[in-house]
Enzyme design. Structure first.
Site, PDB file in Angstrom:
ATOM      1  N   TYR A 150       3.989 -36.186  55.608  1.00  0.00           N
ATOM      2  CA  TYR A 150       5.001 -36.825  56.470  1.00  0.00           C
ATOM      3  C   TYR A 150       4.739 -37.236  58.004  1.00  0.00           C
ATOM      4  O   TYR A 150       4.692 -38.598  58.194  1.00  0.00           O
ATOM      5  CB  TYR A 150       6.379 -35.822  56.295  1.00  0.00           C
ATOM      6  CG  TYR A 150       7.448 -36.173  57.567  1.00  0.00           C
ATOM      7  CD1 TYR A 150       8.528 -37.372  56.391  1.00  0.00           C
ATOM      8  CD2 TYR A 150       7.933 -36.116  58.455  1.00  0.00           C
ATOM      9  CE1 TYR A 150       9.999 -38.461  57.248  1.00  0.00           C
ATOM     10  CE2 TYR A 150       9.387 -36.505  59.256  1.00  0.00           C
ATOM     11  CZ  TYR A 150       9.664 -37.559  58.806  1.00  0.00           C
ATOM     12  OH  TYR A 150      11.160 -38.080  59.460  1.00  0.00           O
ATOM     13  N   LYS A 154       4.931 -41.161  59.261  1.00  0.00           N
ATOM     14  CA  LYS A 154       5.102 -41.038  60.808  1.00  0.00           C
ATOM     15  C   LYS A 154       4.362 -41.504  61.920  1.00  0.00           C
ATOM     16  O   LYS A 154       4.401 -42.376  63.353  1.00  0.00           O
ATOM     17  CB  LYS A 154       6.341 -40.008  61.258  1.00  0.00           C
ATOM     18  CG  LYS A 154       7.469 -39.754  60.563  1.00  0.00           C
ATOM     19  CD  LYS A 154       7.809 -41.218  60.280  1.00  0.00           C
ATOM     20  CE  LYS A 154       9.438 -40.973  59.027  1.00  0.00           C
ATOM     21  NZ  LYS A 154      10.517 -42.206  59.461  1.00  0.00           N
TER      22      LYS A 154
HETATM   23  P1  NAD Z   1      17.921 -38.967  55.026  1.00  0.00           P
HETATM   24  O1  NAD Z   1      17.571 -39.019  53.666  1.00  0.00           O
HETATM   25  O2  NAD Z   1      19.740 -38.737  54.403  1.00  0.00           O
HETATM   26  O3  NAD Z   1      18.215 -41.459  54.396  1.00  0.00           O
HETATM   27  C1  NAD Z   1      17.241 -41.715  53.754  1.00  0.00           C
HETATM   28  C2  NAD Z   1      17.192 -42.655  52.833  1.00  0.00           C
HETATM   29  O4  NAD Z   1      15.936 -43.573  52.941  1.00  0.00           O
HETATM   30  C3  NAD Z   1      18.737 -42.313  52.105  1.00  0.00           C
HETATM   31  O5  NAD Z   1      19.870 -42.631  51.531  1.00  0.00           O
HETATM   32  C4  NAD Z   1      16.802 -42.444  51.282  1.00  0.00           C
HETATM   33  O6  NAD Z   1      18.068 -43.069  50.094  1.00  0.00           O
HETATM   34  C5  NAD Z   1      16.749 -43.437  50.967  1.00  0.00           C
HETATM   35  N1  NAD Z   1      15.351 -43.576  50.695  1.00  0.00           N
HETATM   36  C6  NAD Z   1      15.070 -43.209  50.319  1.00  0.00           C
HETATM   37  N2  NAD Z   1      13.767 -43.556  49.540  1.00  0.00           N
HETATM   38  C7  NAD Z   1      13.603 -44.788  49.651  1.00  0.00           C
HETATM   39  C8  NAD Z   1      13.355 -45.986  48.524  1.00  0.00           C
HETATM   40  N3  NAD Z   1      12.403 -45.408  47.679  1.00  0.00           N
HETATM   41  N4  NAD Z   1      13.954 -46.753  48.671  1.00  0.00           N
HETATM   42  C9  NAD Z   1      14.621 -46.855  49.102  1.00  0.00           C
HETATM   43  N5  NAD Z   1      15.637 -45.453  50.193  1.00  0.00           N
HETATM   44  C10 NAD Z   1      15.167 -45.111  49.874  1.00  0.00           C
HETATM   45  O7  NAD Z   1      17.502 -38.955  55.997  1.00  0.00           O
HETATM   46  P2  NAD Z   1      17.479 -39.074  57.138  1.00  0.00           P
HETATM   47  O8  NAD Z   1      17.905 -38.026  58.509  1.00  0.00           O
HETATM   48  O9  NAD Z   1      18.446 -40.372  57.483  1.00  0.00           O
HETATM   49  O10 NAD Z   1      16.465 -40.086  58.366  1.00  0.00           O
HETATM   50  C11 NAD Z   1      16.803 -41.480  58.351  1.00  0.00           C
HETATM   51  C12 NAD Z   1      15.363 -41.967  59.286  1.00  0.00           C
HETATM   52  O11 NAD Z   1      15.391 -41.313  60.331  1.00  0.00           O
HETATM   53  C13 NAD Z   1      14.111 -41.176  58.593  1.00  0.00           C
HETATM   54  O12 NAD Z   1      13.245 -42.721  59.013  1.00  0.00           O
HETATM   55  C14 NAD Z   1      13.592 -40.141  59.117  1.00  0.00           C
HETATM   56  O13 NAD Z   1      12.077 -39.836  58.794  1.00  0.00           O
HETATM   57  C15 NAD Z   1      14.178 -40.609  60.397  1.00  0.00           C
HETATM   58  N6  NAD Z   1      14.100 -39.134  60.794  1.00  0.00           N
HETATM   59  C16 NAD Z   1      14.912 -38.425  60.268  1.00  0.00           C
HETATM   60  C17 NAD Z   1      15.319 -36.694  61.477  1.00  0.00           C
HETATM   61  C18 NAD Z   1      16.024 -36.124  61.035  1.00  0.00           C
HETATM   62  O14 NAD Z   1      16.293 -34.983  62.044  1.00  0.00           O
HETATM   63  N7  NAD Z   1      17.125 -36.128  59.865  1.00  0.00           N
HETATM   64  C19 NAD Z   1      14.404 -36.703  62.293  1.00  0.00           C
HETATM   65  C20 NAD Z   1      13.299 -37.398  62.897  1.00  0.00           C
HETATM   66  C21 NAD Z   1      12.750 -39.222  62.330  1.00  0.00           C
END
Ligand code: NAD
Length: 250
Positions: A150, A154
């Site tokens: 991961y 990133k």
């Molecule tokens: P989440 O898991 O709730 O959402 C991710 C979405 O991506 C999901 O709806 C999933 O279905 C979709 N996805 C995954 N694989 C897929 C595929 N093969 N095809 C199409 N869609 C796909 O996660 P989140 O927390 O909402 O994360 C959103 C973004 O924020 C990501 O890029 C994550 O790395 C980043 N992020 C999140 C956090 C956190 O604390 N939640 C922190 C830093 C960065």
């Protein structure tokens, strides 16, 4: 901005924690939203929903063409004002136990799909004088055991943000938002082995709180806006100050 003179935003990972907030924030800012996710459209505020698996998108030129046609036919001459590459997978494993399919899926969803989407959307983005906003993570710079693939993905999306910005120059701006801890299912999954630590996480943030998905979404709307017209190749950290903090015993 008026919905009669539409600016279209394409948002991936729209059914996730941050994705749903992105759709709401772009919609509130006057955009029409094309939301896409591999999961069905549950509670997603959007004008169009495209169910699409980004792993298949990377592997199949037919799927890429179908997605391009679907988006192009909805946006028409207005083009795409903003592509938000938000979808990601977070597969946790230590160096000795990462499965090859987890490496492949992570790089496909978190890196290759954003590049292929930006490439495919280029004519539509130029048509609308648009921009790309990638959703990165503090794991680009600073990580923890178990986040090997991961964190690598990133770091790569951060590099992609800068290299696309330089390569595209004045044609399309490319920036990223880099969240720290955001209260979503992905965050809680990352703490699944130590759920009690989620409570202590807020105390580690100089801001004293875990960010909400809307904090990230509003920053993405800003980067897509005319107010950010001079910004490209940049990363906007929404990390509560965690990366600014020294971890020493004193
Ligand atoms: P989440 O898991 O709730 O959402 C991710 C979405 O991506 C999901 O709806 C999933 O279905 C979709 N996805 C995954 N694989 C897929 C595929 N093969 N095809 C199409 N869609 C796909 O996660 P989140 O927390 O909402 O994360 C959103 C973004 O924020 C990501 O890029 C994550 O790395 C980043 N992020 C999140 C956090 C956190 O604390 N939640 C922190 C830093 C960065």
């Amino acid at each position: 901005m008026s919905k009669l003179d539409p600016h279209w935003a394409v948002i991936t990972g729209a059914a996730g924690g941050i994705g749903r907030s992105l759709c709401e924030a772009f919609s509130d800012a006057g955009y029409r939203v094309i939301a896409t996710d591999a999961r069905p459209r549950k509670d997603v505020v959007c004008d169009e929903f495209l169910e699409c698996d980004l792993i298949e998108y990377c592997d199949s030129s037919e799927t890429r063409e179908a997605v391009y046609q679907a988006i192009g036919s909805v946006c028409g001459d207005a083009g795409v004002r903003c592509l938000v590459n938000n979808a990601a997978v977070q597969r946790l494993a230590s160096t000795g136990s990462i499965a090859p399919e987890d490496i492949r899926d992570t790089l496909h969803v978190n890196l290759v799909a954003p590049l292929l989407l930006a490439q495919a959307m280029l004519p539509l983005l130029e048509q609308a004088e648009g921009s790309v906003v990638n959703v990165g993570s503090v794991h680009e710079w600073s990580t923890k055991p178990g986040f090997v693939i991961y964190a690598a993905s990133k770091a790569a999306i951060g590099g992609l943000t800068r290299s696309l910005a330089v390569d595209l120059g004045g044609r399309v701006r490319v920036n990223s938002v880099t969240p720290g801890a955001v209260d979503t299912p992905m965050l809680r999954e990352g703490f699944s082995d130590h759920p009690e630590m989620t409570e202590r996480l807020a105390e580690c943030q100089p801001s004293g709180r875990i960010a909400e998905p809307r904090d990230v979404a509003k920053a993405a709307v800003f980067l897509a806006s005319e107010s950010a017209g001079a910004i490209t190749g940049s990363s906007l950290r929404i990390d509560g100050g965690i990366l600014a903090r020294l971890h020493d015993p004193a």
